[in-house]
Design a protein around this motif. Sequence first.
Motif, PDB file in Angstrom:
ATOM      1  N   ALA A 131     -10.119  47.365 -10.352  1.00 33.83           N
ATOM      2  CA  ALA A 131     -10.199  45.905 -10.376  1.00 33.83           C
ATOM      3  C   ALA A 131     -10.308  45.371  -8.950  1.00 33.83           C
ATOM      4  O   ALA A 131      -9.606  45.836  -8.044  1.00 33.83           O
ATOM      5  N   VAL A 132     -11.190  44.403  -8.753  1.00 32.03           N
ATOM      6  CA  VAL A 132     -11.351  43.782  -7.434  1.00 32.03           C
ATOM      7  C   VAL A 132     -10.549  42.491  -7.420  1.00 32.03           C
ATOM      8  O   VAL A 132     -10.929  41.488  -8.030  1.00 32.03           O
ATOM      9  N   THR A 133      -9.410  42.529  -6.760  1.00 28.49           N
ATOM     10  CA  THR A 133      -8.533  41.370  -6.665  1.00 28.49           C
ATOM     11  C   THR A 133      -8.467  40.911  -5.216  1.00 28.49           C
ATOM     12  O   THR A 133      -9.075  41.513  -4.320  1.00 28.49           O
ATOM     13  N   GLU A 134      -7.701  39.860  -4.984  1.00 30.15           N
ATOM     14  CA  GLU A 134      -7.536  39.367  -3.626  1.00 30.15           C
ATOM     15  C   GLU A 134      -6.832  40.393  -2.730  1.00 30.15           C
ATOM     16  O   GLU A 134      -6.880  40.273  -1.496  1.00 30.15           O
ATOM     17  N   GLU A 231      -2.555  18.717  -4.399  1.00 33.60           N
ATOM     18  CA  GLU A 231      -1.646  18.329  -3.314  1.00 33.60           C
ATOM     19  C   GLU A 231      -1.169  19.532  -2.511  1.00 33.60           C
ATOM     20  O   GLU A 231      -1.170  19.528  -1.281  1.00 33.60           O
ATOM     21  N   SER A 232      -0.726  20.581  -3.212  1.00 38.75           N
ATOM     22  CA  SER A 232      -0.307  21.796  -2.524  1.00 38.75           C
ATOM     23  C   SER A 232      -0.932  22.996  -3.213  1.00 38.75           C
ATOM     24  O   SER A 232      -1.207  22.958  -4.419  1.00 38.75           O
ATOM     25  N   LEU A 233      -1.139  24.057  -2.452  1.00 37.72           N
ATOM     26  CA  LEU A 233      -1.807  25.248  -2.961  1.00 37.72           C
ATOM     27  C   LEU A 233      -0.849  26.431  -2.962  1.00 37.72           C
ATOM     28  O   LEU A 233      -0.229  26.726  -1.939  1.00 37.72           O
ATOM     29  N   PRO A 234      -0.744  27.141  -4.086  1.00 35.56           N
ATOM     30  CA  PRO A 234       0.141  28.305  -4.141  1.00 35.56           C
ATOM     31  C   PRO A 234      -0.318  29.451  -3.239  1.00 35.56           C
ATOM     32  O   PRO A 234       0.486  30.276  -2.821  1.00 35.56           O
ATOM     33  N   SER A 235      -1.621  29.519  -2.961  1.00 35.25           N
ATOM     34  CA  SER A 235      -2.177  30.596  -2.141  1.00 35.25           C
ATOM     35  C   SER A 235      -3.303  30.040  -1.281  1.00 35.25           C
ATOM     36  O   SER A 235      -3.870  28.983  -1.577  1.00 35.25           O
ATOM     37  N   ASP A 236      -3.625  30.761  -0.209  1.00 36.32           N
ATOM     38  CA  ASP A 236      -4.750  30.335   0.632  1.00 36.32           C
ATOM     39  C   ASP A 236      -5.969  31.218   0.413  1.00 36.32           C
ATOM     40  O   ASP A 236      -6.932  31.158   1.184  1.00 36.32           O
ATOM     41  N   LEU A 237      -5.943  32.038  -0.660  1.00 36.97           N
ATOM     42  CA  LEU A 237      -7.074  32.917  -0.953  1.00 36.97           C
ATOM     43  C   LEU A 237      -7.220  33.097  -2.454  1.00 36.97           C
ATOM     44  O   LEU A 237      -6.259  33.485  -3.139  1.00 36.97           O
ATOM     45  N   TYR A 238      -8.447  32.822  -2.960  1.00 38.92           N
ATOM     46  CA  TYR A 238      -8.718  32.979  -4.388  1.00 38.92           C
ATOM     47  C   TYR A 238     -10.099  33.580  -4.613  1.00 38.92           C
ATOM     48  O   TYR A 238     -11.062  33.208  -3.932  1.00 38.92           O
ATOM     49  N   ASN A 239     -10.182  34.499  -5.570  1.00 40.39           N
ATOM     50  CA  ASN A 239     -11.473  34.922  -6.097  1.00 40.39           C
ATOM     51  C   ASN A 239     -11.894  33.927  -7.165  1.00 40.39           C
ATOM     52  O   ASN A 239     -11.049  33.441  -7.933  1.00 40.39           O
ATOM     53  N   LEU A 240     -13.183  33.652  -7.252  1.00 37.35           N
ATOM     54  CA  LEU A 240     -13.717  32.785  -8.296  1.00 37.35           C
ATOM     55  C   LEU A 240     -14.789  33.542  -9.053  1.00 37.35           C
ATOM     56  O   LEU A 240     -15.833  33.877  -8.499  1.00 37.35           O
ATOM     57  N   SER A 241     -14.524  33.841 -10.319  1.00 42.38           N
ATOM     58  CA  SER A 241     -15.428  34.650 -11.139  1.00 42.38           C
ATOM     59  C   SER A 241     -15.077  34.489 -12.600  1.00 42.38           C
ATOM     60  O   SER A 241     -13.907  34.269 -12.951  1.00 42.38           O
ATOM     61  N   VAL A 242     -16.068  34.646 -13.473  1.00 41.89           N
ATOM     62  CA  VAL A 242     -15.821  34.619 -14.911  1.00 41.89           C
ATOM     63  C   VAL A 242     -14.998  35.823 -15.350  1.00 41.89           C
ATOM     64  O   VAL A 242     -14.386  35.818 -16.418  1.00 41.89           O
ATOM     65  N   GLY A 243     -14.983  36.874 -14.549  1.00 34.48           N
ATOM     66  CA  GLY A 243     -14.121  38.010 -14.821  1.00 34.48           C
ATOM     67  C   GLY A 243     -14.676  39.079 -15.731  1.00 34.48           C
ATOM     68  O   GLY A 243     -13.964  40.015 -16.102  1.00 34.48           O
ATOM     69  N   HIS A 287     -18.481  46.321 -11.440  1.00 35.03           N
ATOM     70  CA  HIS A 287     -17.330  45.767 -12.150  1.00 35.03           C
ATOM     71  C   HIS A 287     -17.081  44.340 -11.662  1.00 35.03           C
ATOM     72  O   HIS A 287     -17.400  43.989 -10.525  1.00 35.03           O
ATOM     73  N   ALA A 288     -16.493  43.550 -12.510  1.00 31.45           N
ATOM     74  CA  ALA A 288     -16.285  42.139 -12.192  1.00 31.45           C
ATOM     75  C   ALA A 288     -15.187  41.946 -11.153  1.00 31.45           C
ATOM     76  O   ALA A 288     -14.249  42.731 -11.041  1.00 31.45           O
ATOM     77  N   VAL A 289     -15.320  40.865 -10.418  1.00 32.79           N
ATOM     78  CA  VAL A 289     -14.254  40.407  -9.540  1.00 32.79           C
ATOM     79  C   VAL A 289     -13.240  39.665 -10.407  1.00 32.79           C
ATOM     80  O   VAL A 289     -13.612  38.914 -11.313  1.00 32.79           O
ATOM     81  N   SER A 290     -11.977  39.876 -10.157  1.00 32.94           N
ATOM     82  CA  SER A 290     -10.927  39.244 -10.953  1.00 32.94           C
ATOM     83  C   SER A 290     -10.510  37.903 -10.356  1.00 32.94           C
ATOM     84  O   SER A 290     -10.202  37.808  -9.167  1.00 32.94           O
ATOM     85  N   ALA A 291     -10.480  36.871 -11.198  1.00 29.29           N
ATOM     86  CA  ALA A 291     -10.035  35.543 -10.768  1.00 29.29           C
ATOM     87  C   ALA A 291      -8.724  35.155 -11.457  1.00 29.29           C
ATOM     88  O   ALA A 291      -8.413  33.972 -11.608  1.00 29.29           O
ATOM     89  N   LYS A 292      -7.951  36.142 -11.878  1.00 30.64           N
ATOM     90  CA  LYS A 292      -6.719  35.853 -12.611  1.00 30.64           C
ATOM     91  C   LYS A 292      -5.733  35.032 -11.788  1.00 30.64           C
ATOM     92  O   LYS A 292      -4.987  34.208 -12.334  1.00 30.64           O
ATOM     93  N   ARG A 293      -5.702  35.255 -10.476  1.00 28.67           N
ATOM     94  CA  ARG A 293      -4.795  34.452  -9.647  1.00 28.67           C
ATOM     95  C   ARG A 293      -5.142  32.977  -9.761  1.00 28.67           C
ATOM     96  O   ARG A 293      -4.254  32.133  -9.965  1.00 28.67           O
ATOM     97  N   PHE A 294      -6.423  32.650  -9.647  1.00 25.37           N
ATOM     98  CA  PHE A 294      -6.830  31.248  -9.732  1.00 25.37           C
ATOM     99  C   PHE A 294      -6.585  30.694 -11.133  1.00 25.37           C
ATOM    100  O   PHE A 294      -6.064  29.576 -11.290  1.00 25.37           O
ATOM    101  N   GLY A 299      -4.326  26.976 -14.233  1.00 26.60           N
ATOM    102  CA  GLY A 299      -4.550  26.808 -15.666  1.00 26.60           C
ATOM    103  C   GLY A 299      -6.025  26.618 -15.975  1.00 26.60           C
ATOM    104  O   GLY A 299      -6.392  25.857 -16.876  1.00 26.60           O
ATOM    105  N   PHE A 300      -6.871  27.316 -15.251  1.00 26.42           N
ATOM    106  CA  PHE A 300      -8.326  27.114 -15.330  1.00 26.42           C
ATOM    107  C   PHE A 300      -8.965  28.130 -16.265  1.00 26.42           C
ATOM    108  O   PHE A 300      -8.551  29.283 -16.318  1.00 26.42           O
TER     109      PHE A 300
END
Length: 321
Positions: A131-134, A231-243, A287-294, A299-300
């Motif tokens: 899996a390709v995660t952050e 307003e605030s961000l839980p992380s400063d790095l996110y993958n964006l992908s359908v997964g 393989h897909a990039v994982s966007a589970k963190r985002f 809640g996206f």
Amino acid sequence: MSILITGAAGFLGLNLIEVLNAQSQPVVALNDRALPTAFAVKPGVTVELADVRDRVAIADILSRHDISCIIHAAAITLGPKSAIASASDAFDVNTVSVAILLEEGRKAGIRRFVYPSSSAVYGAAPFDGAAVTEETNPMPTTLYGFTKLASERLVVEAGKSFGISTVRARITAVFGPHEHETGVRETMSPPFQIAAKAVAGEDVLLPAGGARDWTSSRDIAKALVLLATRESLPSDLYNLSVGETWHVNRLSALLAKAYPGWRFADGKADGSDSAIAFNDDLSRRRHAVSAKRFETDFGFRFMAPDEACADYVGWLQTNAS
């Protein structure tokens, strides 16, 4: 307060304007050439023509507008051959401009800097099976990937040194509404190429390989706007992908229904008989990039492939000339 979008007339930029405009968020749309009229005249959109490498122009624009956030979407998207621009130009547009915007943005008092990076920073990792995660170590293998990773480092350091809220979004392969030729993308997405063939009534042959985690441009824009406005961000790095990865024949099947008489068929495995250009090695499984963190933090939900394909075909039927 306004959000400044660079590369505003590009594929991602137009989608960003559309999302922000729907939210009645004032936008300063910066580009080095005119925007399509339909976007330039939208209420709440102010157009500024400038080169992102021009520090004086950037400083002037920031001084004349009350900017709370910059989404730096301008880039030269090089393919494996890096044929559309010199290494120097690519570095200037993709990386030096980041330093300029961060420095001038700090002086102007911006609150947040959103950097649309790329899954190209992961290099060959999507072919390794894991899996390709952050947390995956970035090891770019292309000039484009190197410029994106270098820019990420600048963004991180600026966040620490300047006290600006910064966030990086590593975006996977994108397709959908508003993709168009701009001269700064070496290879248009295969979904775009296939759609253009369908609209023109030109049949195509497709290789068996080439599946990718193609993700709707609308979703990518919505995700970036969330990163810009939360307003605030839980992380400063996110993958964006359908997964998940999917083959473009799924889009082709919908196009065949929407454009009667147009056909697609299986071609050679290596794509040598296809008019559609793919950047990937078609013999390897990606393989897909994982966007589970985002997805978890915001809640996206990204549109599933068939949903995104149907949305794109509907948009084409309304907008394609």
